[in-house]
Design a protein around this motif. Structure first.
Motif, PDB file in Angstrom:
ATOM      1  N   VAL A 348       0.862  -1.185   0.000  1.00  0.00           N
ATOM      2  CA  VAL A 348       0.000   0.000   0.000  1.00  0.00           C
ATOM      3  C   VAL A 348       0.891   1.225   0.000  1.00  0.00           C
ATOM      4  O   VAL A 348       1.799   1.336   0.828  1.00  0.00           O
ATOM      5  CB  VAL A 348      -0.928   0.010   1.235  1.00  0.00           C
ATOM      6  CG1 VAL A 348      -1.570   1.380   1.417  1.00  0.00           C
ATOM      7  CG2 VAL A 348      -1.997  -1.057   1.133  1.00  0.00           C
ATOM      8  N   ILE A 349       0.666   2.146  -0.939  1.00  0.00           N
ATOM      9  CA  ILE A 349       1.464   3.365  -1.016  1.00  0.00           C
ATOM     10  C   ILE A 349       0.525   4.550  -1.208  1.00  0.00           C
ATOM     11  O   ILE A 349      -0.343   4.533  -2.088  1.00  0.00           O
ATOM     12  CB  ILE A 349       2.483   3.312  -2.171  1.00  0.00           C
ATOM     13  CG1 ILE A 349       3.441   2.128  -1.988  1.00  0.00           C
ATOM     14  CG2 ILE A 349       3.277   4.615  -2.252  1.00  0.00           C
ATOM     15  CD1 ILE A 349       4.425   1.942  -3.127  1.00  0.00           C
ATOM     16  N   VAL A 380       0.303  -3.993  -5.721  1.00  0.00           N
ATOM     17  CA  VAL A 380       0.429  -2.763  -4.940  1.00  0.00           C
ATOM     18  C   VAL A 380      -0.845  -1.934  -5.084  1.00  0.00           C
ATOM     19  O   VAL A 380      -1.311  -1.686  -6.202  1.00  0.00           O
ATOM     20  CB  VAL A 380       1.644  -1.942  -5.396  1.00  0.00           C
ATOM     21  CG1 VAL A 380       1.732  -0.630  -4.612  1.00  0.00           C
ATOM     22  CG2 VAL A 380       2.927  -2.751  -5.228  1.00  0.00           C
ATOM     23  N   SER A 381      -1.400  -1.506  -3.955  1.00  0.00           N
ATOM     24  CA  SER A 381      -2.549  -0.592  -3.942  1.00  0.00           C
ATOM     25  C   SER A 381      -2.025   0.832  -3.871  1.00  0.00           C
ATOM     26  O   SER A 381      -1.334   1.197  -2.918  1.00  0.00           O
ATOM     27  CB  SER A 381      -3.451  -0.864  -2.727  1.00  0.00           C
ATOM     28  OG  SER A 381      -3.884  -2.193  -2.678  1.00  0.00           O
ATOM     29  N   LEU A 382      -2.361   1.650  -4.873  1.00  0.00           N
ATOM     30  CA  LEU A 382      -1.884   3.030  -4.942  1.00  0.00           C
ATOM     31  C   LEU A 382      -3.022   3.985  -4.608  1.00  0.00           C
ATOM     32  O   LEU A 382      -4.080   3.950  -5.240  1.00  0.00           O
ATOM     33  CB  LEU A 382      -1.356   3.337  -6.339  1.00  0.00           C
ATOM     34  CG  LEU A 382      -0.107   2.556  -6.765  1.00  0.00           C
ATOM     35  CD1 LEU A 382       0.154   2.751  -8.253  1.00  0.00           C
ATOM     36  CD2 LEU A 382       1.106   2.991  -5.954  1.00  0.00           C
ATOM     37  N   PHE A 383      -2.801   4.833  -3.617  1.00  0.00           N
ATOM     38  CA  PHE A 383      -3.797   5.814  -3.202  1.00  0.00           C
ATOM     39  C   PHE A 383      -3.306   7.219  -3.533  1.00  0.00           C
ATOM     40  O   PHE A 383      -2.156   7.563  -3.271  1.00  0.00           O
ATOM     41  CB  PHE A 383      -4.040   5.728  -1.690  1.00  0.00           C
ATOM     42  CG  PHE A 383      -4.757   4.480  -1.262  1.00  0.00           C
ATOM     43  CD1 PHE A 383      -6.120   4.491  -1.032  1.00  0.00           C
ATOM     44  CD2 PHE A 383      -4.071   3.288  -1.105  1.00  0.00           C
ATOM     45  CE1 PHE A 383      -6.792   3.343  -0.643  1.00  0.00           C
ATOM     46  CE2 PHE A 383      -4.717   2.131  -0.717  1.00  0.00           C
ATOM     47  CZ  PHE A 383      -6.086   2.157  -0.486  1.00  0.00           C
ATOM     48  N   PHE A 384      -4.202   8.036  -4.105  1.00  0.00           N
ATOM     49  CA  PHE A 384      -3.903   9.432  -4.387  1.00  0.00           C
ATOM     50  C   PHE A 384      -5.025  10.312  -3.871  1.00  0.00           C
ATOM     51  O   PHE A 384      -6.203   9.949  -3.947  1.00  0.00           O
ATOM     52  CB  PHE A 384      -3.725   9.668  -5.898  1.00  0.00           C
ATOM     53  CG  PHE A 384      -2.362   9.323  -6.412  1.00  0.00           C
ATOM     54  CD1 PHE A 384      -1.385  10.298  -6.528  1.00  0.00           C
ATOM     55  CD2 PHE A 384      -2.035   8.024  -6.751  1.00  0.00           C
ATOM     56  CE1 PHE A 384      -0.115   9.985  -6.998  1.00  0.00           C
ATOM     57  CE2 PHE A 384      -0.777   7.696  -7.213  1.00  0.00           C
ATOM     58  CZ  PHE A 384       0.195   8.681  -7.336  1.00  0.00           C
ATOM     59  N   VAL A 425      -5.288   3.911 -10.255  1.00  0.00           N
ATOM     60  CA  VAL A 425      -5.058   4.284  -8.863  1.00  0.00           C
ATOM     61  C   VAL A 425      -6.404   4.442  -8.170  1.00  0.00           C
ATOM     62  O   VAL A 425      -7.442   4.596  -8.817  1.00  0.00           O
ATOM     63  CB  VAL A 425      -4.236   5.587  -8.741  1.00  0.00           C
ATOM     64  CG1 VAL A 425      -2.936   5.485  -9.517  1.00  0.00           C
ATOM     65  CG2 VAL A 425      -5.042   6.805  -9.183  1.00  0.00           C
ATOM     66  N   THR A 426      -6.379   4.385  -6.844  1.00  0.00           N
ATOM     67  CA  THR A 426      -7.585   4.596  -6.041  1.00  0.00           C
ATOM     68  C   THR A 426      -7.530   6.013  -5.481  1.00  0.00           C
ATOM     69  O   THR A 426      -6.606   6.364  -4.741  1.00  0.00           O
ATOM     70  CB  THR A 426      -7.671   3.562  -4.911  1.00  0.00           C
ATOM     71  OG1 THR A 426      -7.707   2.248  -5.477  1.00  0.00           O
ATOM     72  CG2 THR A 426      -8.920   3.777  -4.065  1.00  0.00           C
ATOM     73  N   THR A 427      -8.500   6.819  -5.868  1.00  0.00           N
ATOM     74  CA  THR A 427      -8.485   8.250  -5.575  1.00  0.00           C
ATOM     75  C   THR A 427      -9.434   8.554  -4.420  1.00  0.00           C
ATOM     76  O   THR A 427     -10.569   8.052  -4.389  1.00  0.00           O
ATOM     77  CB  THR A 427      -8.881   9.042  -6.820  1.00  0.00           C
ATOM     78  OG1 THR A 427      -7.973   8.697  -7.883  1.00  0.00           O
ATOM     79  CG2 THR A 427      -8.805  10.524  -6.585  1.00  0.00           C
ATOM     80  N   ILE A 428      -8.958   9.379  -3.478  1.00  0.00           N
ATOM     81  CA  ILE A 428      -9.666   9.594  -2.215  1.00  0.00           C
ATOM     82  C   ILE A 428     -10.099  11.049  -2.070  1.00  0.00           C
ATOM     83  O   ILE A 428      -9.273  11.969  -2.090  1.00  0.00           O
ATOM     84  CB  ILE A 428      -8.785   9.203  -1.010  1.00  0.00           C
ATOM     85  CG1 ILE A 428      -8.177   7.814  -1.216  1.00  0.00           C
ATOM     86  CG2 ILE A 428      -9.605   9.259   0.270  1.00  0.00           C
ATOM     87  CD1 ILE A 428      -9.177   6.686  -1.353  1.00  0.00           C
ATOM     88  N   GLY A 429     -11.402  11.265  -1.927  1.00  0.00           N
ATOM     89  CA  GLY A 429     -11.957  12.587  -1.677  1.00  0.00           C
ATOM     90  C   GLY A 429     -12.026  12.885  -0.186  1.00  0.00           C
ATOM     91  O   GLY A 429     -11.507  12.142   0.647  1.00  0.00           O
ATOM     92  N   THR A 513      -5.188   8.204   5.324  1.00  0.00           N
ATOM     93  CA  THR A 513      -6.175   7.562   6.190  1.00  0.00           C
ATOM     94  C   THR A 513      -6.760   6.328   5.512  1.00  0.00           C
ATOM     95  O   THR A 513      -6.802   5.233   6.083  1.00  0.00           O
ATOM     96  CB  THR A 513      -7.303   8.542   6.547  1.00  0.00           C
ATOM     97  OG1 THR A 513      -6.755   9.644   7.286  1.00  0.00           O
ATOM     98  CG2 THR A 513      -8.392   7.866   7.360  1.00  0.00           C
ATOM     99  N   ALA A 514      -7.215   6.494   4.277  1.00  0.00           N
ATOM    100  CA  ALA A 514      -7.770   5.352   3.542  1.00  0.00           C
ATOM    101  C   ALA A 514      -6.703   4.295   3.302  1.00  0.00           C
ATOM    102  O   ALA A 514      -6.955   3.086   3.430  1.00  0.00           O
ATOM    103  CB  ALA A 514      -8.358   5.825   2.223  1.00  0.00           C
ATOM    104  N   ALA A 515      -5.486   4.718   2.947  1.00  0.00           N
ATOM    105  CA  ALA A 515      -4.405   3.765   2.702  1.00  0.00           C
ATOM    106  C   ALA A 515      -4.134   2.930   3.946  1.00  0.00           C
ATOM    107  O   ALA A 515      -3.916   1.708   3.865  1.00  0.00           O
ATOM    108  CB  ALA A 515      -3.139   4.510   2.269  1.00  0.00           C
ATOM    109  N   ALA A 516      -4.143   3.571   5.107  1.00  0.00           N
ATOM    110  CA  ALA A 516      -3.889   2.849   6.351  1.00  0.00           C
ATOM    111  C   ALA A 516      -4.950   1.780   6.601  1.00  0.00           C
ATOM    112  O   ALA A 516      -4.640   0.658   7.029  1.00  0.00           O
ATOM    113  CB  ALA A 516      -3.840   3.838   7.520  1.00  0.00           C
TER     114      ALA A 516
END
Length: 595
Positions: A348-349, A380-384, A425-429, A513-516
């Protein structure tokens, strides 16, 4: 098996004289300089730049097929991730491209003795003076200045290659990629100090009322329901946080944060990984807001899982000049090269940086996005973060946003963000308060560069069908990749910066937060002998269809910008908060039931 591509490192002065081959040189790429950039003077002829010559990946469709099969929980290959070596085999340029570019380089004086294998096997690098780059690319480099920030860069607005070379070169960088106004800069912002009190605060569902005033580790554990979860340091689950351009994570601030919010983590830390010579100064006055936020909450939420902080430099050495106070090469590709070259990166990054999508050339955006897909295929899970400008441009104040296209037509347009708009990528609002409401700054919308991926067809079509006819017609691309995918709290985060407790807001807070939370879900799966979750989006949208209560649906709020109220949060997916915020308890049950 295809030949792997080559890496070229040439020390200045080590040229072999040879006449370039006769060939018609045509423009490969050109742009209109992004708004705010002004040409100041010709670049010094002896100014050294490192050119990256990226070659096409002819089998990217094959890589994408692998990615979607191993990321689909209903597919028999789910979780069977590819090795580094397999990715390199699939992604290798063709022998024809390797030879064509090699021969072109040799024709300009680069002897083959300087060719060696690259870490990512996808192109060449060459360190040359501007005068040589101008000859090779039939262009002129200039010093450009951004009038609002004073930032400078050595760039051109067009470059050429021999006509027969166009199909063999994906991009040459840095040429037309200008540093964004937020060049690798955080979207996190300090907010005025607040008095934390439960007076006039209310909450529910086992969440402390104080969480409406200040967000802490305890608040996030309560809101997302993982208060009692205890991860194992030995499970194999790891989390990575990225830092760019001298954004340093301070150890003393981290210990102050632990003393304040996570006593059991005191005296623990992170592994520092330097990319491209990146440093991590421990001078308190140089502590970085973004780096501290990411590390303190990313590690605080996942303790005792191992954590890595990547410090990526973006200002390589150069000859000092009054006109060149800094060198602003964008370091995304450097970081990707580095991580892809390693056999076992964190699963997870999280990254909290971005630009307006329209400020990057299409070739650059696609090249970066394809490399994110390579990481996803490796598990790998990528969060932006989705950005902090609502539907508007890089200016977080919606009343002063330009919201104009940069194509010479100055058309009014919502402006999507990148890499938030990349489909791999997984994008977080962002949300705030409890029950949760969308923050007004939560970035969201529809890509003008990437088409909508099939995994989100149902959710996005359902949203669009609810929009009244004519809503924002012409302002956004209904068929583009829609974002965000999820959201999380993003306001009033209590962090330590320079030895002082401060409060921060931005989707820079929601991304780690979401990545964690997903690093903890990986921990749960690994302890049951199951593979990590990898590229998340196909799974998330399937869960939405089958277990909608696994996400806390956010139905209030909007993300104004460009002189509009932006989009509204509503039932189901929306371009403000995505599918909603994660419910760890329910998600854990779901992911442990998947084999």
């Amino acid at each position: 098996m295809k030949l792997l591509s080559l890496y070229l490192t040439l020390l200045l002065g080590s040229l072999v004289h040879a006449a370039p081959s006769e060939s018609t040189s045509n423009i490969k790429e050109s742009i209109i300089a992004p708004r705010g950039w002004v040409k100041r003077a010709p670049a010094p002829s002896d100014y050294a730049i490192e050119l990256r010559i990226a070659l096409p990946q002819p089998d990217f469709d094959e890589l994408e097929r692998h990615l979607y099969e191993i990321s689909d929980p209903d597919h028999h290959r789910y979780g069977k991730y590819l090795t580094k070596e397999k990715i390199e085999e699939i992604s290798s340029p063709s022998l024809a491209s390797i030879n064509a570019v090699r021969n072109w380089l040799v024709s300009h004086g680069y002897d083959e003795e300087y060719l060696s294998a690259s870490s990512t096997k996808d192109g060449f690098r060459i360190r040359v003076p501007v005068s040589q780059a101008e000859e090779m690319l039939n262009t002129k480099y200039h010093i450009w200045e951004h009038t609002a920030t004073g930032k400078t860069a050595v760039r051109t607005t067009a470059y050429s290659l021999p006509e027969e070379l166009h199909v063999h070169v994906e991009l040459v960088h840095p040429t037309i990629v200008f540093p964004g106004i937020r060049s690798m800069a955080s979207s996190a912002r300090l907010i005025p100090d607040i008095e934390v009190s439960t007076t006039n605060s209310s909450s529910s569902g086992g969440v402390d009322p104080v969480c409406n005033n200040e967000i802490t580790i305890k608040c996030l554990q309560q809101i997302y329901k993982f208060v009692d979860y205890r991860p194992s340091a030995d499970s194999g689950s790891r989390i990575g946080l990225t830092g760019y351009l001298e954004m340093f994570a301070n150890e003393q601030d981290l210990q102050s944060f632990y003393a304040d919010q996570r006593h059991d983590a005191l005296n623990s830390s992170f592994a520092l990984v330097s990319v491209n010579g990146g440093l991590n100064s421990q001078n308190l006055s140089e502590a970085g807001l973004e780096a501290n936020l990411d590390v303190q909450f990313g590690l605080g939420l996942t303790f005792p899982l191992p954590g890595t902080f990547y410090s990526t430099a973006g200002r390589p050495p150069f000859k000092p000049d009054l006109l060149l106070p800094e060198n602003t090469n964008e370091p995304y590709l450097d970081w990707l090269d580095f991580v892809l070259s390693h056999p076992n990166p964190p699963q997870v990054i999280s990254t909290s940086y971005g630009e307006d999508e329209q400020t990057i050339p299409e070739s650059y955006g696609r090249a970066v996005c394809k490399r994110f897909a390579q990481l996803g295929a490796r598990g790998v899970s990528l969060f932006f973060s989705s950005g902090d400008s609502g539907v508007g441009d890089a200016n977080p104040d919606p009343t002063t946003q330009m919201c104009k296209t940069n194509d010479g037509h100055n058309t009014t347009r919502f402006l999507p963000a990148f890499p938030a708009s990349c489909p791999y990528v997984t994008t977080i609002g962002g949300t705030h308060h409890f029950p949760e409401v969308a923050t007004s700054f939560s970035g969201g919308g529809f890509s003008d560069l990437f088409p909508r991926p099939s995994y989100q067809d149902d959710a996005v079509t359902e949203y669009l069908e609810k929009l009244p006819n004519g809503t924002y017609i012409g302002l956004f691309n209904k068929t583009g990749r829609a974002y965000p995918d999820l959201s999380a709290q993003s306001n009033n985060f209590a962090v330590f910066l320079g030895g002082v407790k401060r409060h921060v807001q931005g989707t820079s807070a929601s991304a780690p937060t979401a990545a964690a939370i997903f690093a903890l879900l990986n921990d749960a799966r690994l302890r049951q002998g199951l593979p990590v979750l990898g590229f998340l989006n196909p799974l998330l949208y399937k869960i939405r269809n089958e277990h909608p209560d696994a996400f806390n649906d956010v139905t209030h709020g909007n993300n104004p910008g460009c002189g509009t109220q932006g989009f509204n949060a509503t039932q189901g997916w929306d371009p403000v908060t995505g599918l909603g915020t994660p419910n760890f308890e329910k998600l854990k049950d779901i992911v442990l039931s998947m084999k």
